[in-house]
Design a protein around this motif. Sequence first.
Motif, PDB file in Angstrom:
ATOM      1  N   VAL A  62       0.839  -1.199   0.000  1.00  0.00           N
ATOM      2  CA  VAL A  62       0.000   0.000   0.000  1.00  0.00           C
ATOM      3  C   VAL A  62       0.874   1.249   0.000  1.00  0.00           C
ATOM      4  CG1 VAL A  62      -1.743   1.316   1.254  1.00  0.00           C
ATOM      5  CG2 VAL A  62      -1.910  -1.173   1.151  1.00  0.00           C
ATOM      6  N   GLU A  63       1.892   1.252   0.836  1.00  0.00           N
ATOM      7  CA  GLU A  63       2.776   2.414   0.920  1.00  0.00           C
ATOM      8  C   GLU A  63       3.513   2.635  -0.400  1.00  0.00           C
ATOM      9  OE1 GLU A  63       6.122   4.296   3.960  1.00  0.00           O
ATOM     10  OE2 GLU A  63       5.614   2.165   4.073  1.00  0.00           O
ATOM     11  N   GLN A  64       3.971   1.546  -1.031  1.00  0.00           N
ATOM     12  CA  GLN A  64       4.677   1.664  -2.308  1.00  0.00           C
ATOM     13  C   GLN A  64       3.764   2.197  -3.417  1.00  0.00           C
ATOM     14  OE1 GLN A  64       6.283  -2.232  -3.142  1.00  0.00           O
ATOM     15  NE2 GLN A  64       7.413  -2.318  -1.205  1.00  0.00           N
ATOM     16  N   LYS A  65       2.466   1.938  -3.307  1.00  0.00           N
ATOM     17  CA  LYS A  65       1.508   2.332  -4.338  1.00  0.00           C
ATOM     18  C   LYS A  65       0.867   3.690  -4.051  1.00  0.00           C
ATOM     19  CE  LYS A  65       1.708  -1.530  -6.760  1.00  0.00           C
ATOM     20  NZ  LYS A  65       2.117  -1.583  -8.186  1.00  0.00           N
ATOM     21  N   GLU A  66       1.446   4.447  -3.131  1.00  0.00           N
ATOM     22  CA  GLU A  66       0.843   5.728  -2.751  1.00  0.00           C
ATOM     23  C   GLU A  66       0.613   6.639  -3.963  1.00  0.00           C
ATOM     24  OE1 GLU A  66       1.617   9.521   0.283  1.00  0.00           O
ATOM     25  OE2 GLU A  66       3.078   7.879   0.149  1.00  0.00           O
ATOM     26  N   ALA A  67       1.611   6.732  -4.831  1.00  0.00           N
ATOM     27  CA  ALA A  67       1.475   7.590  -6.008  1.00  0.00           C
ATOM     28  C   ALA A  67       0.368   7.095  -6.931  1.00  0.00           C
ATOM     29  CB  ALA A  67       2.802   7.662  -6.761  1.00  0.00           C
ATOM     30  N   GLU A  68       0.184   5.772  -6.983  1.00  0.00           N
ATOM     31  CA  GLU A  68      -0.850   5.195  -7.842  1.00  0.00           C
ATOM     32  C   GLU A  68      -2.253   5.570  -7.365  1.00  0.00           C
ATOM     33  OE1 GLU A  68      -2.341   0.725  -8.446  1.00  0.00           O
ATOM     34  OE2 GLU A  68      -0.277   1.040  -9.162  1.00  0.00           O
ATOM     35  N   TYR A  69      -2.424   5.716  -6.049  1.00  0.00           N
ATOM     36  CA  TYR A  69      -3.726   6.154  -5.538  1.00  0.00           C
ATOM     37  C   TYR A  69      -4.071   7.542  -6.071  1.00  0.00           C
ATOM     38  CZ  TYR A  69      -4.255   2.380  -2.075  1.00  0.00           C
ATOM     39  OH  TYR A  69      -4.432   1.163  -1.454  1.00  0.00           O
ATOM     40  N   GLY A  70      -3.080   8.417  -6.121  1.00  0.00           N
ATOM     41  CA  GLY A  70      -3.311   9.760  -6.632  1.00  0.00           C
ATOM     42  C   GLY A  70      -3.888  10.698  -5.588  1.00  0.00           C
ATOM     43  N   GLU A  71      -3.835  11.967  -5.901  1.00  0.00           N
ATOM     44  CA  GLU A  71      -4.290  12.990  -4.963  1.00  0.00           C
ATOM     45  C   GLU A  71      -5.788  12.909  -4.702  1.00  0.00           C
ATOM     46  OE1 GLU A  71      -3.436  15.659  -2.191  1.00  0.00           O
ATOM     47  OE2 GLU A  71      -1.950  14.717  -3.516  1.00  0.00           O
ATOM     48  N   LYS A  72      -6.555  12.423  -5.667  1.00  0.00           N
ATOM     49  CA  LYS A  72      -8.006  12.350  -5.509  1.00  0.00           C
ATOM     50  C   LYS A  72      -8.437  11.201  -4.602  1.00  0.00           C
ATOM     51  CE  LYS A  72      -8.676  15.740  -8.408  1.00  0.00           C
ATOM     52  NZ  LYS A  72      -9.124  17.065  -7.933  1.00  0.00           N
ATOM     53  N   SER A  73      -7.524  10.295  -4.286  1.00  0.00           N
ATOM     54  CA  SER A  73      -7.882   9.135  -3.460  1.00  0.00           C
ATOM     55  C   SER A  73      -7.018   9.068  -2.201  1.00  0.00           C
ATOM     56  CB  SER A  73      -7.732   7.840  -4.280  1.00  0.00           C
ATOM     57  OG  SER A  73      -8.622   7.811  -5.363  1.00  0.00           O
ATOM     58  N   ARG A  74      -6.688  10.232  -1.641  1.00  0.00           N
ATOM     59  CA  ARG A  74      -5.879  10.259  -0.435  1.00  0.00           C
ATOM     60  C   ARG A  74      -6.598   9.573   0.729  1.00  0.00           C
ATOM     61  NH1 ARG A  74      -0.939  10.284  -0.613  1.00  0.00           N
ATOM     62  NH2 ARG A  74      -0.932  10.952   1.569  1.00  0.00           N
ATOM     63  N   LEU A  75      -7.900   9.791   0.838  1.00  0.00           N
ATOM     64  CA  LEU A  75      -8.655   9.154   1.913  1.00  0.00           C
ATOM     65  C   LEU A  75      -8.612   7.640   1.770  1.00  0.00           C
ATOM     66  CD1 LEU A  75     -10.592   9.074   4.321  1.00  0.00           C
ATOM     67  CD2 LEU A  75     -12.478   9.474   2.726  1.00  0.00           C
ATOM     68  N   LEU A  76      -8.789   7.155   0.551  1.00  0.00           N
ATOM     69  CA  LEU A  76      -8.759   5.715   0.306  1.00  0.00           C
ATOM     70  C   LEU A  76      -7.396   5.135   0.659  1.00  0.00           C
ATOM     71  CD1 LEU A  76     -10.345   3.302  -0.750  1.00  0.00           C
ATOM     72  CD2 LEU A  76      -9.538   3.853  -3.047  1.00  0.00           C
ATOM     73  N   GLU A  90      -9.313  10.458   9.073  1.00  0.00           N
ATOM     74  CA  GLU A  90     -10.505  11.045   9.699  1.00  0.00           C
ATOM     75  C   GLU A  90     -10.547  12.551   9.472  1.00  0.00           C
ATOM     76  OE1 GLU A  90     -12.875  10.861  13.976  1.00  0.00           O
ATOM     77  OE2 GLU A  90     -10.805  10.181  13.834  1.00  0.00           O
ATOM     78  N   GLU A  91      -9.401  13.198   9.537  1.00  0.00           N
ATOM     79  CA  GLU A  91      -9.344  14.633   9.253  1.00  0.00           C
ATOM     80  C   GLU A  91      -9.708  14.906   7.794  1.00  0.00           C
ATOM     81  OE1 GLU A  91      -5.378  15.668  10.296  1.00  0.00           O
ATOM     82  OE2 GLU A  91      -5.704  15.516  12.470  1.00  0.00           O
ATOM     83  N   ALA A  92      -9.296  14.018   6.899  1.00  0.00           N
ATOM     84  CA  ALA A  92      -9.633  14.181   5.480  1.00  0.00           C
ATOM     85  C   ALA A  92     -11.138  14.070   5.258  1.00  0.00           C
ATOM     86  CB  ALA A  92      -8.894  13.144   4.636  1.00  0.00           C
ATOM     87  N   VAL A  93     -11.795  13.191   6.008  1.00  0.00           N
ATOM     88  CA  VAL A  93     -13.251  13.046   5.896  1.00  0.00           C
ATOM     89  C   VAL A  93     -13.934  14.375   6.177  1.00  0.00           C
ATOM     90  CG1 VAL A  93     -15.290  12.001   6.951  1.00  0.00           C
ATOM     91  CG2 VAL A  93     -13.304  10.582   6.416  1.00  0.00           C
ATOM     92  N   GLU A  94     -13.480  15.062   7.223  1.00  0.00           N
ATOM     93  CA  GLU A  94     -14.095  16.338   7.581  1.00  0.00           C
ATOM     94  C   GLU A  94     -13.851  17.386   6.500  1.00  0.00           C
ATOM     95  OE1 GLU A  94     -16.015  16.052  10.087  1.00  0.00           O
ATOM     96  OE2 GLU A  94     -15.194  14.082  10.575  1.00  0.00           O
TER      97      GLU A  94
END
Length: 483
Positions: free
Chosen positions: A50-64, A90-94
């Motif tokens: 998961v940590e290695q794939k951080e860039a793959e998540y992208g800025e739009k999926s930071r919460l995910l 949790e902070e991102a949710v808000e």
Amino acid sequence: MRWSGSTSVSYACVLAGLILLTGCSPSVNRYLLIEQSLLAGDPAMAASIVEQKEAEYGEKSRLLYGMDRGLTLQLAGDYRQSNMVLEQAEEAVERLYTRTIRSETAAFLTNDNALPYEGEAYEHVMINVVKALNYAVQGNLTEALVEARRIDHRLNVLGDRVKEPNGYRNDGFARYVSGILYEATGDLNNAFIAYRNAFEAYEAMHGWLRIPSPSSLRADVLCMAEALGLTAEFENYRNTFPDVEWEPASARRDLAQVVVISYNGRAPRKEDRYLDIPISLDALQLVLLNRGLSQSSRQRDRAVVDSVLYGLSGRVVRVALPRLVPQKTRVPFETVVLKDEQERALTVRSEPVYNVTALAEKTLADRMPAITAKALARAASKFAMAEAASIGAHQAAGKDAGPWVGLLVGLLTKGLAVMSEEADKRSWETLPDEIHVARAWVVPGRYDVEIQPSGQGPAVGRAERSLNLAPGQTAFIIQRVMQ
């Protein structure tokens, strides 16, 4: 400006090549890698992936990304880091309750993946549940109760916001965990309130959650009502579930408790369901022919071919909607055996307390009318803009080059309109399909604990550990079973 026929052909080849190339780059599904690590019994590797794939998540999926990393860190036993990551989630949710007009416009021109992923209501609640369990496993019940109060606040706000009595407006499992935590600290009054709320939540959601209130929860309601001297409530619940076996709170005094929480199976995944709407008889024949061919082709490859075919036709509007693919667990329960130093054994069986798949299905069903309306409007707008661009290019190119230019622009704009149509398939996929709970009250001392998932071979999903329990202690065990 006049374009020659050879120039137009060259442009057509380049554009067709660009469209084809968008579907040719190989990619490995990160969730497949995570699941393989968990199946191999290596949750630390899953967290690392998961940590290695951080860039793959992208800025739009930071919460995910935060939710996936927080849960895999919990499974890896890094509870402190898990809570740090989930605190940020949790902070991102808000923050994500407000959207920018720019993001909404981008999503309307392409698809909802251009929007930040806000998460579902049950996922927000699960963030606090996972954090509470992290603290509980570490024996930090004070901080675990902070999360219990956050759960209560979040569910109260949800109950005020969701007016449909059959909607997801409460959470039996989250309330149940809160009750266990309150009881573990000796706060019987709040434990009773949490257990009662949990029972009511299970009853309200039973029709679609497909899980009844656990028998252990009903026993807890009776136990707490009796301990608090709530005679009327006790008699009412005794009549409501007369067959439940229970013990008074005095029987638990000076005992220790073991709570086993098992994450079983895999959460459902989402995939695209395409609705191709023809607006001419020829387009209808093309859609029917293409649908027959697509049955034996990979979805990714078909998306590229569809964009070319429908772009050339120019008379097909594509709408993409999400659909759930369940991945149900094959483990109905776990057998938990606790052996003391004299080899005396106590055996308890777990119960299902949480159905993630049912929650996901209910959430998607409730949102589907709005998702469909938005997708139809978006597809119609993209088609209208593509049609206008094609006509405008035809007129601007002049009489000689106009047909070629119109065809070229139509292929580009209408083909890309088809290719860009994609449902939002994001969800917290590292969650399990179901969560099971087993509880055992034992005399303080040293115990060897063996957890065996039912229906599996002796080595599959089996877990062992040792505990040294003090009077009044509640020990939490979390395990992951992928079957």
